[in-house]
Every structure is written in C-alpha cells, then in structure tokens.
Design a protein around this motif. Structure first.
Motif, PDB file in Angstrom:
ATOM      1  N   LEU A   1     -12.805  -4.477 -16.093  1.00  0.00           N
ATOM      2  CA  LEU A   1     -12.333  -3.184 -15.391  1.00  0.00           C
ATOM      3  C   LEU A   1     -12.246  -2.990 -13.863  1.00  0.00           C
ATOM      4  CD1 LEU A   1     -11.452  -0.327 -16.161  1.00  0.00           C
ATOM      5  CD2 LEU A   1     -13.762   0.274 -15.839  1.00  0.00           C
ATOM      6  N   ASP A   2     -13.245  -3.601 -13.151  1.00  0.00           N
ATOM      7  CA  ASP A   2     -13.124  -3.532 -11.724  1.00  0.00           C
ATOM      8  C   ASP A   2     -12.095  -4.494 -11.070  1.00  0.00           C
ATOM      9  OD1 ASP A   2     -15.301  -2.090 -11.449  1.00  0.00           O
ATOM     10  OD2 ASP A   2     -16.618  -3.815 -11.027  1.00  0.00           O
TER      11      ASP A   2
ATOM     12  N   GLU B   1      11.059  -5.660 -18.471  1.00  0.00           N
ATOM     13  CA  GLU B   1      11.365  -5.398 -17.111  1.00  0.00           C
ATOM     14  C   GLU B   1      10.254  -4.540 -16.436  1.00  0.00           C
ATOM     15  OE1 GLU B   1      15.330  -4.836 -17.033  1.00  0.00           O
ATOM     16  OE2 GLU B   1      15.861  -6.972 -17.556  1.00  0.00           O
ATOM     17  N   GLN B   2       9.999  -3.597 -17.224  1.00  0.00           N
ATOM     18  CA  GLN B   2       9.286  -2.239 -16.554  1.00  0.00           C
ATOM     19  C   GLN B   2       7.703  -2.274 -17.098  1.00  0.00           C
ATOM     20  OE1 GLN B   2      10.606  -0.795 -14.252  1.00  0.00           O
ATOM     21  NE2 GLN B   2      12.738  -1.476 -14.355  1.00  0.00           N
ATOM     22  N   LEU B   3       7.264  -2.840 -18.139  1.00  0.00           N
ATOM     23  CA  LEU B   3       6.153  -2.587 -18.637  1.00  0.00           C
ATOM     24  C   LEU B   3       5.377  -3.708 -18.790  1.00  0.00           C
ATOM     25  CD1 LEU B   3       6.724  -0.094 -21.641  1.00  0.00           C
ATOM     26  CD2 LEU B   3       6.208   0.628 -19.638  1.00  0.00           C
ATOM     27  N   GLY B   4       3.926  -3.513 -18.588  1.00  0.00           N
ATOM     28  CA  GLY B   4       2.842  -4.592 -18.813  1.00  0.00           C
ATOM     29  C   GLY B   4       1.846  -3.824 -20.003  1.00  0.00           C
ATOM     30  N   LEU B   5       1.712  -4.789 -20.971  1.00  0.00           N
ATOM     31  CA  LEU B   5       0.811  -4.330 -22.015  1.00  0.00           C
ATOM     32  C   LEU B   5      -0.458  -5.018 -22.159  1.00  0.00           C
ATOM     33  CD1 LEU B   5       3.719  -3.805 -24.741  1.00  0.00           C
ATOM     34  CD2 LEU B   5       2.586  -2.084 -23.490  1.00  0.00           C
ATOM     35  N   VAL B   6      -1.528  -4.566 -22.227  1.00  0.00           N
ATOM     36  CA  VAL B   6      -2.875  -5.143 -22.429  1.00  0.00           C
ATOM     37  C   VAL B   6      -3.622  -4.441 -23.460  1.00  0.00           C
ATOM     38  CG1 VAL B   6      -5.136  -5.728 -21.191  1.00  0.00           C
ATOM     39  CG2 VAL B   6      -3.230  -5.450 -19.989  1.00  0.00           C
ATOM     40  N   PHE B   7      -3.950  -5.500 -24.640  1.00  0.00           N
ATOM     41  CA  PHE B   7      -4.575  -4.738 -25.746  1.00  0.00           C
ATOM     42  C   PHE B   7      -6.032  -5.175 -25.920  1.00  0.00           C
ATOM     43  CE2 PHE B   7      -0.181  -5.213 -26.657  1.00  0.00           C
ATOM     44  CZ  PHE B   7       0.153  -4.004 -27.165  1.00  0.00           C
ATOM     45  N   GLN B   8      -6.794  -4.632 -26.875  1.00  0.00           N
ATOM     46  CA  GLN B   8      -8.096  -5.134 -27.099  1.00  0.00           C
ATOM     47  C   GLN B   8      -8.239  -6.753 -27.704  1.00  0.00           C
ATOM     48  OE1 GLN B   8     -10.287  -2.427 -29.777  1.00  0.00           O
ATOM     49  NE2 GLN B   8     -11.954  -3.697 -29.806  1.00  0.00           N
TER      50      GLN B   8
ATOM     51  N   LEU C   1       1.775   0.066 -16.462  1.00  0.00           N
ATOM     52  CA  LEU C   1       0.760  -0.886 -17.164  1.00  0.00           C
ATOM     53  C   LEU C   1       0.191   0.028 -18.407  1.00  0.00           C
ATOM     54  CD1 LEU C   1      -0.488  -3.853 -17.558  1.00  0.00           C
ATOM     55  CD2 LEU C   1      -2.352  -3.038 -16.058  1.00  0.00           C
ATOM     56  N   LEU C   2       0.231  -0.305 -19.546  1.00  0.00           N
ATOM     57  CA  LEU C   2      -0.454   0.484 -20.667  1.00  0.00           C
ATOM     58  C   LEU C   2      -1.649  -0.447 -21.258  1.00  0.00           C
ATOM     59  CD1 LEU C   2       2.771   1.537 -22.460  1.00  0.00           C
ATOM     60  CD2 LEU C   2       1.436   2.874 -20.818  1.00  0.00           C
ATOM     61  N   ALA C   3      -2.759  -0.050 -21.359  1.00  0.00           N
ATOM     62  CA  ALA C   3      -3.918  -0.749 -21.792  1.00  0.00           C
ATOM     63  C   ALA C   3      -4.530  -0.060 -22.964  1.00  0.00           C
ATOM     64  CB  ALA C   3      -4.796  -1.028 -20.535  1.00  0.00           C
ATOM     65  N   ASP C   4      -4.656  -0.696 -24.119  1.00  0.00           N
ATOM     66  CA  ASP C   4      -5.219   0.068 -25.272  1.00  0.00           C
ATOM     67  C   ASP C   4      -6.757  -0.711 -25.477  1.00  0.00           C
ATOM     68  OD1 ASP C   4      -5.997   1.091 -27.449  1.00  0.00           O
ATOM     69  OD2 ASP C   4      -4.218   0.452 -28.776  1.00  0.00           O
ATOM     70  N   GLU C   5      -7.648   0.030 -25.093  1.00  0.00           N
ATOM     71  CA  GLU C   5      -9.336  -0.280 -25.037  1.00  0.00           C
ATOM     72  C   GLU C   5      -9.192  -1.743 -24.507  1.00  0.00           C
ATOM     73  OE1 GLU C   5     -11.574   1.352 -26.067  1.00  0.00           O
ATOM     74  OE2 GLU C   5     -10.925   2.977 -27.403  1.00  0.00           O
ATOM     75  N   PRO C   6      -8.888  -1.985 -23.129  1.00  0.00           N
ATOM     76  CA  PRO C   6      -9.069  -3.527 -22.774  1.00  0.00           C
ATOM     77  C   PRO C   6     -10.281  -4.199 -22.603  1.00  0.00           C
ATOM     78  CG  PRO C   6      -8.604  -1.722 -21.070  1.00  0.00           C
ATOM     79  CD  PRO C   6      -8.580  -0.851 -22.348  1.00  0.00           C
TER      80      PRO C   6
END
Length: 221
Positions: free
Chosen positions: A178-179, A83-90, A160-165
């Motif tokens: 990135l833009d 409900e509160q987080l968005g996750l983006v990974f490599q 939003l949490l992004a790990d080496e996106p």
C-alpha cells in the motif's frame, strides 16, 4: 478525470431483478485518491467495472477524460482501457510464461508507451532489482503484487483502479504494498480509485465513500 452521474445498475436473477447501484454519482480529480468501502455484495466491484468500461450502466453517464464511456462501442472502450487505465486486482493476473521484466512492460507495449528507462526505474522502486529474469512463480506474494502494480503504472495511466489490492497478502506485506502504491501514484499524479473492505487501506487515501443498499455515502474513518 472520472465522473459518474446518476448511475443505476440492476442484474436479473432467478429471484427477480437485483438493484446493485441506484442514482450513484461521484467525481475523482487528477492526482486524487479515493477509497470505496462497503460490505460484500454492496456493489463495489460493479462500480469499478463500470468505471473501467467492463460493464455498462442501465442509466446514467460515466465520463473518463472527457469521453462518455457508456456510449462507446467495445473496441473503443478497450482502447480507452489500454491507453488511459491501469487495473490492479486481488488476484495478481501475471502471465506465468513471461519474466518479471516482460510482465512489467506488457501493458505499456500494448498501449504503445513502452519506456525502457521508466521500466528500469519501476523495477528499482518495486524492489525487484536482480529478479528481472525470474518468472512469477519464483516470487513471493508481495513481490507478485508489487509487479502487478508496476505493470499497471508502466503506461503512465490517467486513472488507476484497484480492487482489494492487498486482499491476498499478510499484514506486513499489505502495508508495504500500500505504501508503495500510494508513493508511485503520487509520483505519476494519476487518479486512484481503490475498492476495499479494510479501514487500514482506506485511511491514507484522500477521501472515503461507502456503498450501502446501492447508495453512495460519505464515510468518516
């Protein structure tokens, strides 16, 4: 929005305890973007996993939207992530059997926040118009990562949490992704925490911190 206070994390290894984070504190406000840099193995991904409630600290508190994440049982942490987080990974982690539009709307449906108009707008902003019925394997790497970003933003998360996106993309695609990420984050006013080793990725963000020997340091790019 997000606050880590005096967080410690140690892992057991065959060589003995490995201290990854020591007395780490940070605050991230709504609408703010923060880059977290550091060498490989410095604890960047560990900090991200702790912020997402995917792992728990040995000591300290992690507060998201006023809730102490570390004190919640796993079902409640899973609900908070939905409900509160968005996750983006490599790695894109798209569902190969789902079309572009179904991948995009998946997280929003799980969070019971599916909005057809918002999904259509995201498709347009992501440059995926006309590709809605394709499958992930029919997309380029840059298109897949843009889709992964759209999926994370479809439920309108607070953080939003992004790990080496952009780690799997060529330089041109990485810059475009990135833009787009920063533009959409600005539109939605969610907070953004990006783990990266790239100064080019970190430079446009509001702040940059580095992890070194388990400690968090201010970084001037």
């Amino acid at each position: 929005m997000l606050e880590l206070r005096q967080v410690h994390k140690t892992y057991a290894t065959p060589q003995g305890p490995l201290r990854v984070l020591e007395d780490v504190s940070l605050r991230l406000a709504a609408g703010e973007s923060l880059a977290l840099m550091g060498e490989s193995g410095s604890g960047k991904s560990t900090l991200l996993h702790l912020a997402a409630g995917l792992d728990l600290p040995d000591q300290g508190t992690i507060t998201l939207e006023g809730q102490n994440v570390a004190s919640l049982p796993e079902p409640a942490r899973a609900k908070l992530r939905r409900e509160q987080l968005g996750l983006v990974f490599q790695q894109f982690h798209l569902v190969p059997s789902l079309t572009v539009i179904d991948n995009l709307r998946l997280q929003a449906r799980l969070a019971k926040r599916d909005d057809a108009d918002w999904a259509s707008y995201l498709i347009e902003r992501l440059g995926l118009t006309g590709l809605e019925k394709r499958y992930p394997e029919q997309l380029s790497g840059g298109q897949q990562q843009r889709l992964a970003i759209g999926r994370a933003l479809a439920p309108r998360p607070a953080l939003l949490l992004a790990d080496e996106p952009t780690g799997n993309l060529d330089e041109t695609s990485a810059g475009e992704v990135l833009d787009l990420l920063l533009s959409l984050v600005h539109e939605t006013q969610c907070a953004l925490l990006v783990v990266t080793h790239s100064r080019q990725v970190a430079a446009p963000l509001d702040r940059c911190l580095s992890l070194r020997l388990g400690h968090l340091l201010d970084t001037v790019l």
